[in-house]
Design a protein around this motif. Structure first.
Motif, PDB file in Angstrom:
ATOM      1  N   ILE A  14     -11.172  -0.595  -1.419  1.00  0.00           N
ATOM      2  CA  ILE A  14     -10.372  -0.128  -0.287  1.00  0.00           C
ATOM      3  C   ILE A  14     -11.282   0.434   0.802  1.00  0.00           C
ATOM      4  O   ILE A  14     -12.171   1.226   0.528  1.00  0.00           O
ATOM      5  CB  ILE A  14      -9.368   0.948  -0.741  1.00  0.00           C
ATOM      6  CG1 ILE A  14      -8.398   0.347  -1.757  1.00  0.00           C
ATOM      7  CG2 ILE A  14      -8.620   1.536   0.456  1.00  0.00           C
ATOM      8  CD1 ILE A  14      -7.504   1.359  -2.428  1.00  0.00           C
ATOM      9  N   VAL A  17      -6.523   2.763   4.687  1.00  0.00           N
ATOM     10  CA  VAL A  17      -5.082   2.765   4.423  1.00  0.00           C
ATOM     11  C   VAL A  17      -4.391   2.992   5.753  1.00  0.00           C
ATOM     12  O   VAL A  17      -4.572   4.037   6.381  1.00  0.00           O
ATOM     13  CB  VAL A  17      -4.683   3.862   3.404  1.00  0.00           C
ATOM     14  CG1 VAL A  17      -3.175   3.870   3.209  1.00  0.00           C
ATOM     15  CG2 VAL A  17      -5.397   3.662   2.081  1.00  0.00           C
ATOM     16  N   ARG A  24       2.151   6.711   3.959  1.00  0.00           N
ATOM     17  CA  ARG A  24       0.701   6.889   3.801  1.00  0.00           C
ATOM     18  C   ARG A  24       0.390   7.966   2.765  1.00  0.00           C
ATOM     19  O   ARG A  24      -0.482   7.794   1.919  1.00  0.00           O
ATOM     20  CB  ARG A  24       0.082   7.242   5.154  1.00  0.00           C
ATOM     21  CG  ARG A  24      -1.416   7.411   5.113  1.00  0.00           C
ATOM     22  CD  ARG A  24      -1.930   7.578   6.551  1.00  0.00           C
ATOM     23  NE  ARG A  24      -3.228   8.190   6.595  1.00  0.00           N
ATOM     24  CZ  ARG A  24      -4.361   7.615   6.263  1.00  0.00           C
ATOM     25  NH1 ARG A  24      -4.344   6.374   5.821  1.00  0.00           N
ATOM     26  NH2 ARG A  24      -5.506   8.247   6.355  1.00  0.00           N
ATOM     27  N   ILE A  27       1.083   6.579  -0.810  1.00  0.00           N
ATOM     28  CA  ILE A  27       0.071   5.612  -1.226  1.00  0.00           C
ATOM     29  C   ILE A  27      -1.229   6.318  -1.608  1.00  0.00           C
ATOM     30  O   ILE A  27      -1.848   6.013  -2.631  1.00  0.00           O
ATOM     31  CB  ILE A  27      -0.176   4.578  -0.099  1.00  0.00           C
ATOM     32  CG1 ILE A  27       1.031   3.662   0.065  1.00  0.00           C
ATOM     33  CG2 ILE A  27      -1.441   3.769  -0.342  1.00  0.00           C
ATOM     34  CD1 ILE A  27       1.307   2.767  -1.115  1.00  0.00           C
ATOM     35  N   PHE A  32      -4.721   5.168  -3.906  1.00  0.00           N
ATOM     36  CA  PHE A  32      -5.210   4.128  -3.003  1.00  0.00           C
ATOM     37  C   PHE A  32      -5.981   4.791  -1.865  1.00  0.00           C
ATOM     38  O   PHE A  32      -5.460   4.985  -0.765  1.00  0.00           O
ATOM     39  CB  PHE A  32      -4.053   3.284  -2.460  1.00  0.00           C
ATOM     40  CG  PHE A  32      -3.441   2.390  -3.493  1.00  0.00           C
ATOM     41  CD1 PHE A  32      -3.905   1.098  -3.666  1.00  0.00           C
ATOM     42  CD2 PHE A  32      -2.421   2.847  -4.309  1.00  0.00           C
ATOM     43  CE1 PHE A  32      -3.344   0.262  -4.627  1.00  0.00           C
ATOM     44  CE2 PHE A  32      -1.853   2.029  -5.271  1.00  0.00           C
ATOM     45  CZ  PHE A  32      -2.321   0.744  -5.432  1.00  0.00           C
ATOM     46  N   ILE A  69      -2.959  -1.954   3.395  1.00  0.00           N
ATOM     47  CA  ILE A  69      -4.211  -1.487   2.787  1.00  0.00           C
ATOM     48  C   ILE A  69      -5.288  -2.541   3.020  1.00  0.00           C
ATOM     49  O   ILE A  69      -5.145  -3.683   2.609  1.00  0.00           O
ATOM     50  CB  ILE A  69      -4.026  -1.223   1.283  1.00  0.00           C
ATOM     51  CG1 ILE A  69      -2.945  -0.159   1.079  1.00  0.00           C
ATOM     52  CG2 ILE A  69      -5.339  -0.796   0.642  1.00  0.00           C
ATOM     53  CD1 ILE A  69      -2.527   0.042  -0.351  1.00  0.00           C
TER      54      ILE A  69
END
Length: 107
Positions: A14, A17, A24, A27, A32, A69
């Motif tokens: 990642i 995001v 947000r 997640i 994430f 993402i």
């Protein structure tokens, strides 16, 4: 590349995001976050949802959520990490080399 573009068995790291507010926050709370490796465990037959493995647990996201993402391949993340460390080491050593020459040679 978007997280939703990975195929079953592929991994990515990642880098960002997107989104804001409750989405947000939710997640990010699920793990994430920038720098974490994500693996696609299972793509549903109708393409929604997608099961991912992150930080040792499995979580399903809708394709629309996974589109928010941004990721890079593990290899690209590794290359960037080496590049950043190289630049960091050079940046730290430049002042030392510069001042060392001034004191030895003078103005």
């Amino acid at each position: 590349m978007k997280l939703s573009e990975l195929k079953t068995g592929e991994k990515g790291v990642i880098i960002k995001v997107l989104g804001h507010g409750g989405f947000r926050r939710r997640i990010i709370e699920m793990g994430f976050i920038k720098g974490k490796t994500v693996e696609v465990v299972l793509n549903a037959p109708l393409k929604d949802p997608i099961k991912y493995k992150i930080m040792g647990y499995e979580v399903s996201l809708r394709r629309q959520e996974a589109d928010m993402i941004e990721i890079v391949s593990e290899e690209e993340a590794r290359r960037k990490r080496v590049l950043y460390w190289t630049i960091f080491v050079i940046a730290i050593n430049i002042p030392q080399l510069f001042f060392k020459n001034i004191f030895i040679e003078g103005f």
